[in-house]
Design an enzyme around this catalytic site. Sequence first.
Site, mmCIF file in Angstrom:
data_model
loop_
_atom_site.group_PDB
_atom_site.id
_atom_site.type_symbol
_atom_site.label_atom_id
_atom_site.label_comp_id
_atom_site.label_asym_id
_atom_site.label_seq_id
_atom_site.Cartn_x
_atom_site.Cartn_y
_atom_site.Cartn_z
ATOM 1 N N ALA A 12 65.272 45.085 37.811
ATOM 2 C CA ALA A 12 64.010 44.425 37.489
ATOM 3 C C ALA A 12 64.241 42.997 37.015
ATOM 4 O O ALA A 12 63.519 42.479 36.172
ATOM 5 C CB ALA A 12 63.282 45.235 36.412
ATOM 6 N N LYS A 25 56.367 39.759 38.771
ATOM 7 C CA LYS A 25 55.438 40.719 39.365
ATOM 8 C C LYS A 25 55.380 42.013 38.576
ATOM 9 O O LYS A 25 54.389 42.742 38.635
ATOM 10 C CB LYS A 25 55.850 41.010 40.806
ATOM 11 N N THR A 84 71.830 42.543 44.264
ATOM 12 C CA THR A 84 71.687 43.893 43.713
ATOM 13 C C THR A 84 73.032 44.499 43.309
ATOM 14 O O THR A 84 73.121 45.223 42.318
ATOM 15 C CB THR A 84 71.024 44.808 44.758
ATOM 16 N N HIS A 365 15.334 45.035 23.382
ATOM 17 C CA HIS A 365 15.163 43.754 24.074
ATOM 18 C C HIS A 365 15.775 42.574 23.310
ATOM 19 O O HIS A 365 15.435 42.361 22.136
ATOM 20 C CB HIS A 365 13.681 43.421 24.260
ATOM 21 N N ALA A 382 11.945 43.215 19.563
ATOM 22 C CA ALA A 382 12.540 42.306 20.543
ATOM 23 C C ALA A 382 12.913 40.980 19.886
ATOM 24 O O ALA A 382 12.192 40.490 19.017
ATOM 25 C CB ALA A 382 11.549 42.057 21.675
ATOM 26 N N ALA A 425 6.510 40.632 12.176
ATOM 27 C CA ALA A 425 7.010 39.872 13.325
ATOM 28 C C ALA A 425 7.240 38.417 12.921
ATOM 29 O O ALA A 425 6.487 37.864 12.133
ATOM 30 C CB ALA A 425 6.002 39.934 14.470
#
Lengths: 483, 483, 483
Positions: A12, A25, A84, A365, A382, A425
Amino acid sequence: MFGQKMQAIVLAAGKSSRFQTGKSKLVETICGQEMILFSTNLLSTLNIPTTIVLGYQKEQIQEIINKKHGGAVNFIKQQEQHGTGHAVACTQNKWDREHILIMNGDMPLVRQDIIIDLYKKHIEQDAAISFVTSCCTGSNHSYGRVIEDGKTIEIIEAKEFHGQKTEVCIINAGIYLVKKEFLQDSINEIEKSETTKEFYLTDLVKIASDQGLTICTVNAPFDQIRGINNLQELWAAEQVKRAELIKHWMEKGVRFGIAHTVHLELDIEIGPGSSIGCSVHINKGSRIGKNCIIQQNSIIENSILESNVMVHPNSIINNSYISSGASIGPFAYIRENTIIKEQAQVGNFVEVKNTILGSGSKAKHLSYLGNATIGKNVNIGAGTITCNFNGVSKNKTIIEDNVFIGSNNTIVAPVIIQEDSFTAAGSTITENVPKEALAISRTRQINKENYGPKLKKRYEQTERDTKESFIAAAKVKEASTEL
Amino acid sequence: MFGQKMQAIVLAAGKSSRFQTGKSKLVETICGQEMILFSTNLLSTLNIPTTIVLGYQKEQIQEIINKKHGGAVNFIKQQEQHGTGHAVACTQNKWDREHILIMNGDMPLVRQDIIIDLYKKHIEQDAAISFVTSCCTGSNHSYGRVIEDGKTIEIIEAKEFHGQKTEVCIINAGIYLVKKEFLQDSINEIEKSETTKEFYLTDLVKIASDQGLTICTVNAPFDQIRGINNLQELWAAEQVKRAELIKHWMEKGVRFGIAHTVHLELDIEIGPGSSIGCSVHINKGSRIGKNCIIQQNSIIENSILESNVMVHPNSIINNSYISSGASIGPFAYIRENTIIKEQAQVGNFVEVKNTILGSGSKAKHLSYLGNATIGKNVNIGAGTITCNFNGVSKNKTIIEDNVFIGSNNTIVAPVIIQEDSFTAAGSTITENVPKEALAISRTRQINKENYGPKLKKRYEQTERDTKESFIAAAKVKEASTEL
Amino acid sequence: MFGQKMQAIVLAAGKSSRFQTGKSKLVETICGQEMILFSTNLLSTLNIPTTIVLGYQKEQIQEIINKKHGGAVNFIKQQEQHGTGHAVACTQNKWDREHILIMNGDMPLVRQDIIIDLYKKHIEQDAAISFVTSCCTGSNHSYGRVIEDGKTIEIIEAKEFHGQKTEVCIINAGIYLVKKEFLQDSINEIEKSETTKEFYLTDLVKIASDQGLTICTVNAPFDQIRGINNLQELWAAEQVKRAELIKHWMEKGVRFGIAHTVHLELDIEIGPGSSIGCSVHINKGSRIGKNCIIQQNSIIENSILESNVMVHPNSIINNSYISSGASIGPFAYIRENTIIKEQAQVGNFVEVKNTILGSGSKAKHLSYLGNATIGKNVNIGAGTITCNFNGVSKNKTIIEDNVFIGSNNTIVAPVIIQEDSFTAAGSTITENVPKEALAISRTRQINKENYGPKLKKRYEQTERDTKESFIAAAKVKEASTEL
């Protein structure tokens, strides 16, 4: 126990230069798992102690492996990369079992049975070296070719092969099982290639063949042994894996919309009777219960959904817990450390972070709920914002059971809104609200009669003035340019 | 009229155990239509009166069929399930036409012409029994095999077949046309299988063959007769259907982005010159006019779009009506009972429900409009919320023509805002606004000079205090643990 | 220089009736580029001066070509359409080079080397006419067939061919290179077809053959010469092009999620190490730097992203500039003329238009920023709206460095908020804020004790009243109907 006479060397150290990404990779993920872990997991499952030869981006790869295997894997650094054969030679003083399994680190689709078959045949035939082959149909590739004439056998690396490259051939997959004695005797006999100045591990086959030693091969389907040398091969491998995962969950009773647009990762669960919409992503660490519906384009990441959860389209759930019968989205963003309790509802354009939303409560909402603990049957109007951050620290909002928060509220933490209370509100809530109270913070509305047309006239005048001054300025500029 | 000498028996009692979902497969949808309705629609189109044999989840299936066919279909309950022969026997006292067509309920891709061909050949040759076959290439499957030697013909069920399973063979599709007399004479002659203890309807073929009666077969492409026995086969069938629908609309002048990511359902219309983006879903009941553009990832469900409508990416339109020239999205959510009039614009992060938005009006940013009637040329400022719910009931907002609603308004219903009026940014509107008035409800701004640094200092102090008290508390805890 | 002895005629006058869209097919885009430009770009690259024969939707096509080639292309109008021979004849007085290259305008996948090969062979063999052929495997198609018997060669148009249509054959691709003299001598010898009343250009081949002149053919792969005659062929061509582009960027070091769900256009750049998620669209004019991450379903259109930009899922970036290290989304909408500076963050449900967001600044939740210039290290609280539009004109908001804007603020432009200042949560900012000041505009909160239950009772009473009056009204109506 299988594996007890073997140890593994995983190669590796390469630079992954054909990836062109500047990264190794081996840290790229396939279905959520880094490529190198496919090899280490396989070897760990087979109880084969493993040494990894690292070089390029050693630290990053090592960190990933250690995080997964907790120090059970050994590392060797290949200082300079001479092929290798050289890589394997670097591991020489780690060889302490009878047979050495050598494989490339970039083969994520290898299955257990290939290794088991290789071992069985190797032992049965008392081979010096055994290796995995595959049949490759045409097209230019980078695999070594297995050349056999009945008497001798050898592997010619792609870079050394000058024949007809596109014909069907037997290739060397890159998985070897070698008797330790033979490896010790012959590893230093490999000669440097004149073409590439590399030492090829594959020369061991010719060495064994020349000595008349037994050489075994095991053939495997190409899709299982494919090495990943560029981003196209990575993509192909992920396609294979993803299709496997989808097939697996289909067999377990999960319905998919347009299956080829769905992304699944490893390390997930999906309960039977659940339905996964088009373009959904279910990422690692997710556990989805029975009869859940995850609608199109939603993303579930490292989260738990109990049963009967409804996720409407375009919702994102990260690192959170969603209880049975809850409903999320569309366009909801549930972030880390959130718990949505039974039957609660989070609606569209709502962000929830580091918050508990009690059972049966609703925030449907355009709201932001952060660092909040919200009781049962609460209605969040909301446009409600919990102001949990003052520029320096994060503070907590507590909303008790049965509270009704009016629309467009601004709730400044730290604050406690006690049970059964209301907020009007448009209010900004800065102080605690007692049980059953109505909290209100807004100015009485004034209607300035006939003011509308005046206002419009004023705006229009300003607009005209602005335009005129622009034109005047432009003329001045033009005049000065002409000078 | 075709069909007048026939009646149909549809076998739909099975447990769908290979689906693993706990539900009958016949209620699963393919392109928006429940699987069982593919058979009933086909038979209804051909004017063949139909009896369905139900068992598992009888009620759910019956409800789906009745909703579609309004009681025109008969049902028989198969109390216990002893195979296809037994299922057909259960319907015995319903047989009142000359020929009985028997088919499985899980064959959604069967086309009319297969039934027509089968009937023609059956009548021409005066057959006792006729059935549909298909050619199947290898792979282990669950179909009965047709074994013919020139003299005799029989069907061996997959469970009874012990030969080479992967070779190419002729299979029994599961559609039979039987003379009533022959069926009456032979249905009780079927013997129970020793292997499965089931009565196989397919034994009728051998019975007819043994009696030297005429047996007809009609061959059909496998893709049209495929039965759906697991979720992978369901997926494959939906792929076939979806591709058919896309091809159909392409031929009608509809352009598609990445077509294989688009989901279309049955019972939709799309006008020529319209363009459908990648990953779009168009669900049943939708009617899309000419020259509309539906951009990627949008979902249109049971809604009408007139011509020249622009739907920007990531928008959802449910059970609503969008008029010509309107523009929706991106990230808009248009919910049930909404009417968007000509040239109106609904922008990003806007939810509209149960609302009329008048022609030329705009709600472009971060708003919630619910239970509202909005006139022409109205401008809804960013961040506006109609507060239609007080925790008990829903109330109505009326905004007349040419109104300008300022940003971040909170409009508390019930309320009427009359034409040509203005509301100031940041206001909470609780009372009606007269024509041409300016409504304002906000507190004058105060600038506390040099207060910024003090505030920051205070927050930082609090943050330090909190941390210290945490540390102190932790120490206490640690100390007490040590005791 | 290649091309100097040639001029090109592109046939682009047809009605595209098989498209069924009402538009000329030549204005349809493939990977973002109008179909006609594939021909004109190819010819321009090869330095071949070009004349286009236009008819249907002449103006639209001409505009597209002029925008790209700035008047370098000539146009001829074919008033009435009497076939390809007639179309070429219309260009007669433009012929001023030795060889005339004639090609159809609907062949977007033709590569340079086909034209180069055709020219080389044509010159080498001193041919009167040369043309491109392809091998076509079965299926009914609309190509002319090349019929050759060793001695003579001719092209039979599909409409004139009455043989076996599905067999493998050599087809005429629709690219011709003709000696000017031969063209001049023979163009008027073409006879009108009795079947279609058209003049076929392809008759030139028979004319040359009959005269014993040299005729060359060059064979090309069908995928490169496919003509686009309906929306399915358009779709197929776009698939081919899109796959080519994805492959190209993979080779350059770009990683893709589910690649077959990604839409790339021509005229883009993506830096190595970048990663493109599933269903992402990258549209023309976009330049994406190194190591960017564009997550699923995002759309980048004509925008520049420097390196290390993170785009979270479901984000849209149009005509904007995103600097290094910035983070966008999820669910962000960055609109025209926006500049996001280094390390700035735009979060979910945030729209930014015509705005500069300074380095390190954050607008993370539910905000609209329009016509604003925002300095460094500014924090924009959740739910903040810049009110840039008063119904008549657009005005500017300036927020200087290190400002902290509280949540749910309404900022009414034109306004300047100076450095190091704060605004209180829930404020409407209408006046300038001095340096280091705290701006506040909100009413003190009042808690009306025990008011909650009363309010609820009142709402419930109203709801009951409303229902009763509905029922009463319905009864009255019913009674009156009965009368």
